[in-house]
Motif scaffolding. Structure first.
Motif, PDB file in Angstrom:
ATOM      1  N   SER A 215       0.509  -0.705   0.153  1.00 44.01           N
ATOM      2  CA  SER A 215       0.121  -0.022  -0.018  1.00 44.01           C
ATOM      3  C   SER A 215       0.880   1.151  -0.291  1.00 44.01           C
ATOM      4  O   SER A 215       0.305   2.280  -0.539  1.00 44.01           O
ATOM      5  CB  SER A 215      -0.872   0.572   1.262  1.00 44.01           C
ATOM      6  OG  SER A 215      -1.869  -0.905   0.658  1.00 44.01           O
TER       7      SER A 215
ATOM      8  N   GLU B 212       1.548   1.397  -3.628  1.00 42.08           N
ATOM      9  CA  GLU B 212       1.252   1.484  -4.634  1.00 42.08           C
ATOM     10  C   GLU B 212       1.036   3.097  -4.559  1.00 42.08           C
ATOM     11  O   GLU B 212       0.700   4.200  -5.277  1.00 42.08           O
ATOM     12  CB  GLU B 212      -0.110   1.136  -3.965  1.00 42.08           C
ATOM     13  CG  GLU B 212       0.134  -0.811  -4.608  1.00 42.08           C
ATOM     14  CD  GLU B 212      -0.969  -1.118  -4.240  1.00 42.08           C
ATOM     15  OE1 GLU B 212      -1.916  -1.856  -4.909  1.00 42.08           O
ATOM     16  OE2 GLU B 212      -1.563  -0.643  -2.945  1.00 42.08           O
TER      17      GLU B 212
ATOM     18  N   ARG C  62      -2.736  -5.807  -7.575  1.00 43.66           N
ATOM     19  CA  ARG C  62      -2.340  -5.432  -7.510  1.00 43.66           C
ATOM     20  C   ARG C  62      -1.062  -5.046  -7.700  1.00 43.66           C
ATOM     21  O   ARG C  62      -0.831  -3.946  -8.531  1.00 43.66           O
ATOM     22  CB  ARG C  62      -2.396  -4.662  -5.706  1.00 43.66           C
ATOM     23  CG  ARG C  62      -3.705  -4.860  -4.791  1.00 43.66           C
ATOM     24  CD  ARG C  62      -3.559  -4.843  -3.366  1.00 43.66           C
ATOM     25  NE  ARG C  62      -3.622  -3.776  -2.831  1.00 43.66           N
ATOM     26  CZ  ARG C  62      -2.892  -3.721  -2.119  1.00 43.66           C
ATOM     27  NH1 ARG C  62      -3.332  -5.192  -1.253  1.00 43.66           N
ATOM     28  NH2 ARG C  62      -2.284  -2.191  -0.636  1.00 43.66           N
TER      29      ARG C  62
ATOM     30  N   ASN D 197      -0.030  -2.948 -11.814  1.00 41.55           N
ATOM     31  CA  ASN D 197       1.514  -1.623 -10.921  1.00 41.55           C
ATOM     32  C   ASN D 197       1.592  -1.871 -11.744  1.00 41.55           C
ATOM     33  O   ASN D 197       3.203  -1.116 -11.882  1.00 41.55           O
ATOM     34  CB  ASN D 197       1.740  -2.108  -9.342  1.00 41.55           C
ATOM     35  CG  ASN D 197       2.386  -0.865  -9.399  1.00 41.55           C
ATOM     36  OD1 ASN D 197       3.763  -1.173  -9.391  1.00 41.55           O
ATOM     37  ND2 ASN D 197       2.635   0.384  -9.590  1.00 41.55           N
TER      38      ASN D 197
END
Length: 194
Positions: A87, A90, A144, A148
């Motif tokens: 997180s 990101e 995720r 990315n």
């Protein structure tokens, strides 16, 4: 100050007291992780965890009312560290930051001196039903990471390589020396640099 509601009135609790609870919880989880690795789950007892963490059994039971809940917390703690690392990266918006964070967290877990997944494995051995949330979280991590990535296939290969290393550790069938594994991780990280 942090407020806790109790029946019909509110008790004000200093932030220091809340921090102390967090420290106690962390000590308990660290002790349980270490004991699960050293003893295995069948010999892991709440008494041993309390003693290792330096808390009373009542203090341990305040945070984790049962061995099952302690094992669940070990799983959540393990996966939570990965989620936090991913997180944070990101948010930078940089391509490949999620898989680089996953690799960095994997290396940090291994750098603690114990296999990264020993507490996770111990908890799963205790209750195989915990595999479902692990599967969901890992699937989310991979989604995720791929979203990315500048090269989703390479990011997926890196993700799977880490799980291969972890599986070999868990099964005690390591075919690479630690230096070779580190070189592989460095190579993956370099290939994923933007």
């Amino acid at each position: 100050m942090i407020f806790q509601t109790c029946r019909s009135f509110t008790i004000e609790q200093p932030a220091e007291k809340q921090a102390a609870r967090g420290d106690t919880r962390r000590r308990i989880l660290d002790a349980a992780q270490e004991l699960a690795h050293d003893l295995g789950t069948t010999r892991l007892s709440l008494d041993a965890v309390a003693a290792k963490a330096g808390v009373s059994k009542g203090g341990l039971l305040y945070h984790f009312p049962s061995k099952s809940l302690l094992m669940e917390a070990l799983v959540e703690d393990f996966l939570g560290r990965y989620d936090e690392a991913i997180s944070a990266e990101e948010r930078t918006g940089e391509p490949n930051s999620a898989i680089r964070a996953y690799i960095a967290q994997f290396r940090a877990e291994r750098g603690r001196g114990k296999t990264a997944s020993s507490g996770l494995l111990a908890a799963l051995a205790e209750d195989p039903d915990m595999l479902a949330p692990v599967r969901r979280r890992e699937s989310d991590f991979l989604s995720r990471i791929r979203a990315n990535a500048s090269d989703p296939q390479l990011a997926t290969l890196a993700f799977l390589a880490l799980h291969g290393i972890r599986a070999m550790e868990l099964l005690n069938i390591r075919v690479l020396e630690a230096a070779d594994e580190d070189a592989l991780l460095e190579s993956l990280r370099d290939r994923l640099a933007v």
